[in-house]
Design an enzyme around this catalytic site. Sequence first.
Site, PDB file in Angstrom:
ATOM      1  N   ARG A   9       0.810  -1.145   0.103  1.00 54.51           N
ATOM      2  CA  ARG A   9      -0.111  -0.008   0.026  1.00 54.51           C
ATOM      3  C   ARG A   9       1.120   1.365   0.027  1.00 54.51           C
ATOM      4  O   ARG A   9       0.303   2.442  -0.104  1.00 54.51           O
ATOM      5  CB  ARG A   9      -0.880  -0.094   1.185  1.00 54.51           C
ATOM      6  N   LEU A  25       4.250   3.831  -1.189  1.00 53.89           N
ATOM      7  CA  LEU A  25       4.481   4.287  -2.488  1.00 53.89           C
ATOM      8  C   LEU A  25       5.158   3.645  -3.353  1.00 53.89           C
ATOM      9  O   LEU A  25       4.872   3.195  -4.386  1.00 53.89           O
ATOM     10  CB  LEU A  25       5.731   5.595  -2.166  1.00 53.89           C
ATOM     11  N   VAL A  26       6.218   2.649  -2.875  1.00 57.79           N
ATOM     12  CA  VAL A  26       7.080   1.756  -3.868  1.00 57.79           C
ATOM     13  C   VAL A  26       6.108   0.659  -4.046  1.00 57.79           C
ATOM     14  O   VAL A  26       6.145   0.010  -4.971  1.00 57.79           O
ATOM     15  CB  VAL A  26       8.622   1.315  -3.036  1.00 57.79           C
ATOM     16  N   GLY A  55      16.611  -1.131  -0.412  1.00 56.43           N
ATOM     17  CA  GLY A  55      17.220  -0.121   0.472  1.00 56.43           C
ATOM     18  C   GLY A  55      16.917   1.238  -0.012  1.00 56.43           C
ATOM     19  O   GLY A  55      15.989   1.652  -0.244  1.00 56.43           O
ATOM     20  N   SER A  56      18.061   2.262   0.376  1.00 56.40           N
ATOM     21  CA  SER A  56      18.044   3.432   0.084  1.00 56.40           C
ATOM     22  C   SER A  56      19.330   4.100  -0.279  1.00 56.40           C
ATOM     23  O   SER A  56      20.234   3.291   0.184  1.00 56.40           O
ATOM     24  CB  SER A  56      17.485   4.159   1.250  1.00 56.40           C
ATOM     25  N   SER A  57      19.443   5.176  -1.059  1.00 55.11           N
ATOM     26  CA  SER A  57      20.973   5.582  -1.323  1.00 55.11           C
ATOM     27  C   SER A  57      21.688   6.204  -0.363  1.00 55.11           C
ATOM     28  O   SER A  57      22.689   6.342  -0.137  1.00 55.11           O
ATOM     29  CB  SER A  57      20.635   6.564  -2.520  1.00 55.11           C
ATOM     30  N   CYS A  58      20.774   6.461   1.183  1.00 57.58           N
ATOM     31  CA  CYS A  58      21.273   6.946   2.181  1.00 57.58           C
ATOM     32  C   CYS A  58      22.364   5.796   2.872  1.00 57.58           C
ATOM     33  O   CYS A  58      22.960   6.235   3.787  1.00 57.58           O
ATOM     34  CB  CYS A  58      20.160   7.491   3.115  1.00 57.58           C
ATOM     35  N   TYR A  80      18.428   5.222  10.101  1.00 59.74           N
ATOM     36  CA  TYR A  80      17.639   4.456   9.029  1.00 59.74           C
ATOM     37  C   TYR A  80      18.434   3.810   8.106  1.00 59.74           C
ATOM     38  O   TYR A  80      18.383   2.775   7.600  1.00 59.74           O
ATOM     39  CB  TYR A  80      16.871   5.342   8.246  1.00 59.74           C
ATOM     40  N   LYS A 138      19.135  -0.195   6.799  1.00 53.68           N
ATOM     41  CA  LYS A 138      19.161  -0.650   5.546  1.00 53.68           C
ATOM     42  C   LYS A 138      20.523  -1.531   5.259  1.00 53.68           C
ATOM     43  O   LYS A 138      20.359  -2.435   4.371  1.00 53.68           O
ATOM     44  CB  LYS A 138      18.725   0.336   4.519  1.00 53.68           C
ATOM     45  N   LEU A 146      12.911   8.798  -4.386  1.00 49.91           N
ATOM     46  CA  LEU A 146      11.596   8.381  -5.343  1.00 49.91           C
ATOM     47  C   LEU A 146      10.328   9.561  -5.115  1.00 49.91           C
ATOM     48  O   LEU A 146      10.396   9.966  -4.025  1.00 49.91           O
ATOM     49  CB  LEU A 146      11.167   7.203  -4.937  1.00 49.91           C
ATOM     50  N   HIS A 191       9.173  13.478   2.272  1.00 48.01           N
ATOM     51  CA  HIS A 191      10.656  13.869   1.790  1.00 48.01           C
ATOM     52  C   HIS A 191      10.327  15.134   1.191  1.00 48.01           C
ATOM     53  O   HIS A 191       9.165  15.795   1.040  1.00 48.01           O
ATOM     54  CB  HIS A 191      10.955  12.689   0.913  1.00 48.01           C
ATOM     55  N   ARG A 211       3.194  22.105  -0.397  1.00 52.74           N
ATOM     56  CA  ARG A 211       3.782  23.365  -0.030  1.00 52.74           C
ATOM     57  C   ARG A 211       3.310  24.432  -1.282  1.00 52.74           C
ATOM     58  O   ARG A 211       2.429  25.186  -1.130  1.00 52.74           O
ATOM     59  CB  ARG A 211       5.006  23.671   0.169  1.00 52.74           C
ATOM     60  N   TRP A 245      13.261  24.861   3.402  1.00 50.02           N
ATOM     61  CA  TRP A 245      14.455  24.454   4.401  1.00 50.02           C
ATOM     62  C   TRP A 245      15.544  24.276   3.716  1.00 50.02           C
ATOM     63  O   TRP A 245      15.717  24.176   2.327  1.00 50.02           O
ATOM     64  CB  TRP A 245      14.182  22.995   4.791  1.00 50.02           C
ATOM     65  N   ASP A 249      20.565  21.118   5.543  1.00 44.44           N
ATOM     66  CA  ASP A 249      20.770  20.603   4.021  1.00 44.44           C
ATOM     67  C   ASP A 249      20.816  18.963   3.978  1.00 44.44           C
ATOM     68  O   ASP A 249      20.360  18.493   2.797  1.00 44.44           O
ATOM     69  CB  ASP A 249      22.014  21.491   3.477  1.00 44.44           C
TER      70      ASP A 249
END
Length: 352
Positions: free
Chosen positions: A51, A53-54, A145-148, A175, A179, A205, A218, A226, A241, A308
């Site tokens: 359910r 996003l991915v 996973g994630s690029s982080c 996080y 991962k 994503l 994100h 916004r 931000w 940042d």
Amino acid sequence: MDNAEDIGTIDTGLDWPHTVSDPADARTSDDVVYVPHELDRTAPFYVAGHRGLVGSAIWRQLEKQGFENLIGATSRELDLRDREAVEAFMAEHRPRYMVLAAAKVGGIGANNTRPVDFLSDNLRIQLNLLDAARAVEVERVLFLGSSCIYPKLAEQPLREGALLTGYLEPTNDAYAIAKIAGILHVQSVRRQYGLPWISAMPTNLYGPGDNFSPTGSHVLPAMIRRYDQAVRNGDTEITNWGSGSPRREFLHVDDLAAACLHLMEHYDGPQQVNVGTGEDVSIKELAGLMADATGYTGVTHWDDSKPDGTPRKLMDVSLLSSLGWTATIDLPTGLDDAVAWYRSHRDSARGA
């Protein structure tokens, strides 16, 4: 659930999988004998997190590609942090394939203020699902996973080999550690049990089904909300931000879904595979594209007292390209699609 001391898995050319009782027979990842091929469209296929996003994008892609036996469970139906419940679910459904797209995710603010939640929840989700999948010998697992996971100051573009070569970005290190643990879990299953499981690391994503919470989303969905609200309110000023200088790569979630199926049918190896476009933009450039997509004509300000995050995150996608896959949805087109989806689902979207 079977104890890890009691079972290993090898491929002898017989019907998959073939089980042995001596763990000494479990092979190293170099010994995994599996030739990637077109997946059986009639076999049970579990999408964990279907359910989100991915997961929802992967579900749509699998339906589009003719898969007939998709398995999913909402968080109300199955708490993935509950080990016994996950074991019972996997034992009942016994999927042949699984994509692990379930995770607790959030933006810089959420990760920075609630690191325990992101570490604890994600570790439990991964351990429960991967252990239960191993117990019922799921043939093919794709862990997302994630690029982080890559070091904050790693050389750009980010190569798969940069993993664990430096310090992580502190605003989302909890996080990222979860991962990284998932990647090592998949690699360990390959070494100990010989199962042809793989991992993929998507870049940032966006798209249908995103989380638009003003405090937990994100950067891109936060901007959509916004800028759309500013247009509806007739506002002439927006404050984002940070400085706007960091550079980010963005991949439409429908492209990711296509890449996931491609990897499951064309790749086998212990190395995680980067999934992205190979192109990035500054956050200021993204804001300009967002203004165009939403019709905002006012002024955008930047609050550089806010963090940042990592200066730049661009994925090296040469491995994925060598496997015959490249992204097809460019950023302006994808933003138009994401904005249109948000506006048609504004009241029911996550975080709305």
